[in-house]
Design a protein around this motif. Structure first.
Motif, PDB file in Angstrom:
ATOM      1  N   ASP A  10       0.811  -1.217   0.000  1.00 16.73           N
ATOM      2  CA  ASP A  10       0.000   0.000   0.000  1.00 16.73           C
ATOM      3  C   ASP A  10       0.842   1.263   0.000  1.00 16.73           C
ATOM      4  OD1 ASP A  10       0.732  -0.843   2.690  1.00 16.73           O
ATOM      5  OD2 ASP A  10      -0.471   0.841   3.395  1.00 16.73           O
ATOM      6  N   PHE A  32      -0.093  -4.118  -7.185  1.00 19.93           N
ATOM      7  CA  PHE A  32      -1.427  -3.951  -6.611  1.00 19.93           C
ATOM      8  C   PHE A  32      -1.306  -3.112  -5.345  1.00 19.93           C
ATOM      9  CE2 PHE A  32      -1.469  -7.997  -8.856  1.00 19.93           C
ATOM     10  CZ  PHE A  32      -2.619  -7.887  -9.635  1.00 19.93           C
ATOM     11  N   ASP A  34      -3.607  -3.138  -2.894  1.00 21.77           N
ATOM     12  CA  ASP A  34      -4.143  -3.852  -1.726  1.00 21.77           C
ATOM     13  C   ASP A  34      -4.374  -5.315  -2.077  1.00 21.77           C
ATOM     14  OD1 ASP A  34      -6.573  -3.999  -3.164  1.00 21.77           O
ATOM     15  OD2 ASP A  34      -7.283  -2.140  -2.281  1.00 21.77           O
ATOM     16  N   ALA A  36      -7.108  -7.162  -1.760  1.00 24.51           N
ATOM     17  CA  ALA A  36      -8.386  -7.492  -2.399  1.00 24.51           C
ATOM     18  C   ALA A  36      -8.278  -7.420  -3.915  1.00 24.51           C
ATOM     19  CB  ALA A  36      -9.477  -6.554  -1.898  1.00 24.51           C
ATOM     20  N   SER A  37      -7.639  -6.363  -4.446  1.00 22.40           N
ATOM     21  CA  SER A  37      -7.503  -6.248  -5.903  1.00 22.40           C
ATOM     22  C   SER A  37      -6.583  -7.328  -6.452  1.00 22.40           C
ATOM     23  CB  SER A  37      -6.990  -4.859  -6.277  1.00 22.40           C
ATOM     24  OG  SER A  37      -5.739  -4.599  -5.657  1.00 22.40           O
ATOM     25  N   ALA A  40      -8.427 -10.693  -6.865  1.00 21.31           N
ATOM     26  CA  ALA A  40      -9.300 -10.761  -8.033  1.00 21.31           C
ATOM     27  C   ALA A  40      -8.538 -11.129  -9.295  1.00 21.31           C
ATOM     28  CB  ALA A  40     -10.003  -9.418  -8.228  1.00 21.31           C
ATOM     29  N   ALA A  41      -7.204 -10.930  -9.290  1.00 21.86           N
ATOM     30  CA  ALA A  41      -6.404 -11.169 -10.493  1.00 21.86           C
ATOM     31  C   ALA A  41      -5.592 -12.458 -10.443  1.00 21.86           C
ATOM     32  CB  ALA A  41      -5.461  -9.984 -10.714  1.00 21.86           C
TER      33      ALA A  41
END
Length: 422
Positions: A10, A32, A34, A36-37, A40-41
């Protein structure tokens, strides 16, 4: 080696600096902000390594690691920690995380960890691919060599064709197996597949055992007669088979010879057609086929080895060992006995009796980091052996903190259960 890296942090400045560092080192970086993102990948097929900070808003790096482990337990995750998070990172190592680096860390420490983790990821995915590709496949026809693809595609065409076949190939290439596949694929598959070893049938028994009304050929009625080693048969059998191929009758010399509806599939060695009378070869070779030796389809050897090893593991009720490294080593070896020899080697590998090795070459010297790891691994194993498997005593003799010991055991891939019993 180029490693695909999912980088999660972050801190914008720190993340940007690491992206630049890793990109200049030749890696492919996907940053990324964070966890969470990043989640998703990233899926089970992600080809690289995850590098994540531990302290982040929302989902922490440790929680992120546990979520990733549920997606794919073999995905390497490297944690970046502050000094106050070391205990948390060590616990994650025990749970399966790949490594941790304490900030600030030198760039070469991350580079070394990435190289090891990237190599492990490549091997894990290759091992998985070999397992999945070999599931429900047939060993004789496994692979993508052009000759194998053609043989595989011909089975449904040959299955009910009113043609005899001659299969040519070196020892161990799977001639009988291919004949059985053709037999099972068609309407004759409901009837017998009779095997005759032409090289061992005594001439004095040919007429009675083979051509009598109750002989082997009669029992193959409506099925398939497989003539193995036809090129090694005595001349008397060759002559008699010429007659049978023409008339398809048994019980010669009797008043009413009996007609037999049988398909003939003959197997001969490499170049064996020259040993057959032309009249016999041309009667039987409605379709002449050649099964290639492994020397002509080396690209198929890793997949074949993996398939045969998994079969052996199931047969012996043994856990399947990691296959990728051994399978690719097998591809660099000569297999004069072809699939049959490879099958025996795969079985010995599963039983722990043999590690397939390439043909002898001069080994390349190990990089310094690998030599250090080999020394550490040997020192830990020797300490455990000297302590008769007592881990606490081994830790004491090595002079290591307990957490550091377990961290190194995990990083070096040491199986403590096996080490205690060695």
């Amino acid at each position: 080696m180029n490693v695909a890296v999912a980088l999660v942090d972050d801190d914008d400045d720190f993340r940007a600096a690491l992206v630049q560092l890793l990109t200049l080192a030749g890696h492919t970086v996907q940053p990324f902000v964070d966890a969470a993102s990043a989640l998703a990948a990233i899926d089970r097929d992600f080809p690289g390594v995850v590098v994540t900070d531990v302290r982040m808003p929302g989902m922490s790096g440790v929680d992120f690691f546990h979520r990733l482990r549920a997606i794919d337990a073999e995905l390497p995750v490297i944690l970046m920690t502050g000094h106050g998070d070391v205990a948390m990172a060590v616990d994650a190592i025990k749970a399966g995380a790949w490594d941790f680096l304490t900030k600030p860390f030198p760039g070469d420490a991350l580079a070394a960890a990435l190289q090891r983790a990237g190599t492990a990821r490549t091997l894990a995915l290759e091992n998985r691919r070999l397992r999945e590709a070999s599931t429900d496949a047939d060993a004789a026809l496994l692979g993508e060599a052009p000759a194998i693809r053609q043989l595989r595609d011909m089975i449904p065409v040959l299955a009910d064709a009113a043609l005899d076949l001659v299969l040519e190939g070196a020892t161990g290439t799977g001639k009988e197996h291919y004949a059985r596949l053709v037999h099972r694929a068609g309407r004759r598959g409901r009837h017998r597949f009779q095997v005759v070893d032409c090289a061992t049938l005594p001439p004095t028994l040919v007429e009675r055992e083979l051509f009598g009304r109750d002989g082997t050929i009669a029992r193959a009625n409506r099925g398939t007669l497989f003539l193995d080693h036809l090129d090694l048969a005595p001349a008397e059998l060759h002559h008699r088979l010429v007659q049978f191929a023409e008339t398809r009758t048994v019980g010669a010399g009797q008043r009413d010879p009996e007609h037999v509806d049988v398909r003939i599939i003959a197997a001969i060695g490499e170049g064996g057609a020259a040993a057959l009378p032309p009249g016999l070869y041309h009667r039987l070779a409605g379709v002449p086929l050649r099964l290639p030796p492994l020397a002509e389809r080396r690209e198929d050897v890793p997949l074949l080895f993996a398939h045969l090893a998994l079969q052996a593991a199931a047969r012996h009720r043994r856990p399947a060992r990691p296959l990728s490294e051994a399978a690719h080593a097998a591809a660099r070896r000569d297999w004069p006995g072809n699939v049959r020899e490879l099958e025996r080697a795969a079985e010995r590998f599963i039983l722990g009796l043999e590690q397939p090795a390439a043909n002898p070459t001069t080994p390349e010297p190990l990089p310094l980091t690998d030599r250090i790891e080999a020394f550490e691994r040997a020192a830990i194993l020797d300490a455990i052996a000297a302590a008769d498997g007592e881990i606490h005593a081994a830790i004491t003799s090595l002079g290591l903190p307990r957490k550091t010991f377990y961290y190194r055991v995990k990083r070096l891939g040491i199986d403590l259960r096996r080490a205690r019993g060695r």
